[in-house]
Design a protein around this motif. Structure first.
Motif: not given
Lengths: 231, 289
Positions: B201-215, B259-263
């Motif tokens: 719960l609460g895990l952010a979706c914060d992909p570097v450069a918007g890519l499905v790689e990091i993290p 927040p949208a920043e983490l989605k």
């Protein structure tokens, strides 16, 4: 994203797809594949205008390759997708990518306009990649529509006249075909309309001939279904 | 399937597993025979295995060049801290995610960004014992039942609910799958799902450069471990104090609060660290907002 009244277990485990992103890769391939089915033949020229998130991150997601592959008729789970650029060269398809990262009034974060051309015809669609590989086309040749491309669909350009709809649905019911979904849209009263009719099973050729013979029907496009999950 | 408690009630009344219930549900709602649904899931199982093998045998770098080769790296190392099964689950999850990042063929489970967890855990457990393909398919249906209810009552999309909706859901799905695979009860399977989902719960979706790689890639591997841990606890009879449907409700509400920043916008979290921004600049030549 639209809410689904029914979520299949194969929307959750599945579909099979080429990565890395269900929205930016698989969905893009599906949208272009649907545009290609609407064109009904190999395109010689393609222009993809990417908006919002698709525009800002398309390189790392291979969105350009996915769109090219789709317009060549490849399915979203075809492993040749990563070689789409060389396949396009072989197929003599000229591809142009236009990127609009921050357009005004974006109706969806992952939006793309796809224009395909060949000597006979042209198709211009605007669609969104909804996530999970699902897509929806909102606009076809300037008409507002709602096209998913999962099911066998008839797309009919016709004159806007009293009784056209009745004669179309009569011919479909005479062929013993069941309509699963239907939408009619028009630009201006009395001009032309587009009908999108999803059927539970393909229409036989004779029924298609009868439809094409209707004086008010200007163009009939049969869009074969491309299911995401089952099949 | 409106809720997992309802599904559990039905399963117990009919003496079925969650997997069997999902087969029946799919046949009824998609107008197909149970055999057709099972056949389709068998194809997905084959595709999952092909991705694992491909990721280990012929690894390719990702499209962006930011990842690749870690599955092989981990598999060559004899585990020093983990048991074999947990080690394998991480290796398979990495392999699947690396295939995904290199434009290979995967099965979304429930999404492409979380496609390593379910096959990683399932194949690690199945290969450790004497399990048939049919049993593995039933386990996938159990996973699908859990994911289906999460999708219906909350969300499976990182853009809507953050990573908890993708990797969290996948961990919940995988946990139920392996509890059923090793013969645990439907009750235990859902307790495992609840415990796995609670822990994301609460895990952010914060992909570097918007890519499905990091993290995403390594997060899949670590969520595979989480799944096994939750399943192990449930098999020991440990239950979740909060019922699974309420955990799903909590996930939905936490997702709305994020927040949208983490989605999935790359606007916060790891994506906006100095290194994350540097990677984005090196790929796109300009800072991502």
């Amino acid at each position: 994203m639209r809410t689904h009244k029914h979520l299949s277990v194969f929307d959750v485990v599945g579909p099979a797809m080429i990565g890395p992103s269900s929205s930016h890769t698989a969905g893009a391939a599906r949208l272009a594949n649907l545009a290609r089915r609407l064109l009904q033949g190999p395109p010689r020229r393609a222009r993809f205008t990417l908006y919002g998130s698709l525009a800002s991150t398309y390189r790392g997601h291979g969105t350009d390759l996915a769109l090219t592959a789709g317009s060549l008729g490849l399915a979203p789970d075809d492993e040749r997708l990563r070689h789409a650029a060389s396949l396009a060269k072989e197929a003599e398809l000229a591809v142009e990518i236009v990127s609009e990262p921050r357009p005004e009034g974006l109706i969806h974060p992952n939006l793309v306009r796809i224009e395909l051309f060949n000597a006979q015809d042209a198709v211009n669609v605007m669609g969104a990649s909804l996530g999970g590989g699902k897509v929806e086309i909102y606009e076809l040749d300037g008409f507002p529509v709602r096209l998913l491309g999962d099911e066998y669909t008839l797309v009919i350009h016709s004159q806007d006249r009293v009784g056209v709809l009745t004669s179309v649905t009569n011919l479909i019911s005479e062929a013993d075909a069941n309509i699963g979904n239907m939408a009619v849209s028009r630009m201006r009263r009395g001009k032309s309309v587009i009908m999108c009719i999803e059927l539970d099973a393909p229409l036989p050729e004779c029924a298609l001939e009868k439809l094409r013979a209707q004086p008010d029907i200007k163009k009939l496009t049969v869009v074969e279904g491309l299911r995401g999950g089952v099949g | 399937m409106d809720s997992l408690s309802e599904l559990l009630h039905e399963a117990k009344a009919q003496g079925h597993t969650l997997g069997q219930m999902a087969v029946l549900y799919e046949a009824e709602s998609s107008f197909c025979t149970p055999e057709t649904a099972i056949k389709q899931m068998m194809i997905h199982l084959d595709t999952m295995e092909a991705a694992i093998d491909k990721g280990l045998d012929t690894p390719l770098p990702s499209v962006s060049g930011q990842s690749g080769g870690d599955a092989q790296r981990l598999s060559r190392q004899n585990p020093r801290l983990l048991g074999t099964m947990a080690h394998q689950a991480m290796v398979y999850a990495l392999a699947t995610m690396e295939v995904n990042a290199s434009m290979g063929r995967i099965v979304a489970a429930p999404t492409a960004g979380s496609c390593g967890i379910v096959p990683g855990v399932l194949f690690a457990v199945a290969r450790s014992g004497d399990y048939t393909r049919e049993q593995m398919v039933q386990a996938l249906f159990a996973a699908a039942a859990v994911g289906q209810v999460i999708g219906q009552n909350a969300t499976l999309s990182g853009a809507q609910g953050g990573c908890q909706a993708e990797c969290g859901s996948a961990a919940a799905m995988a946990a139920a799958a392996v509890v059923e695979l090793v013969g645990g009860s439907p009750d235990a399977a859902l307790e495992a799902s609840a415990m796995a989902l609670k822990n994301t719960l609460g895990l952010a979706c914060d992909p570097v450069a918007g890519l499905v790689e990091i993290p995403c890639i390594k997060r899949n591997a670590l969520c595979a471990l989480l799944s096994l841990g939750a399943a192990e606890m449930a098999l020991a009879g440990i239950t979740s104090a909060i019922p699974v449907d309420e955990v799903i409700g909590a996930m939905d509400s936490v997702g709305r609060s994020l927040p949208a920043e983490l989605k999935e916008t790359a606007g916060g979290g790891l994506a906006q660290t100095p290194r994350g921004r540097h990677i984005a600049r090196s790929l796109y030549g300009e800072p991502k907002e």
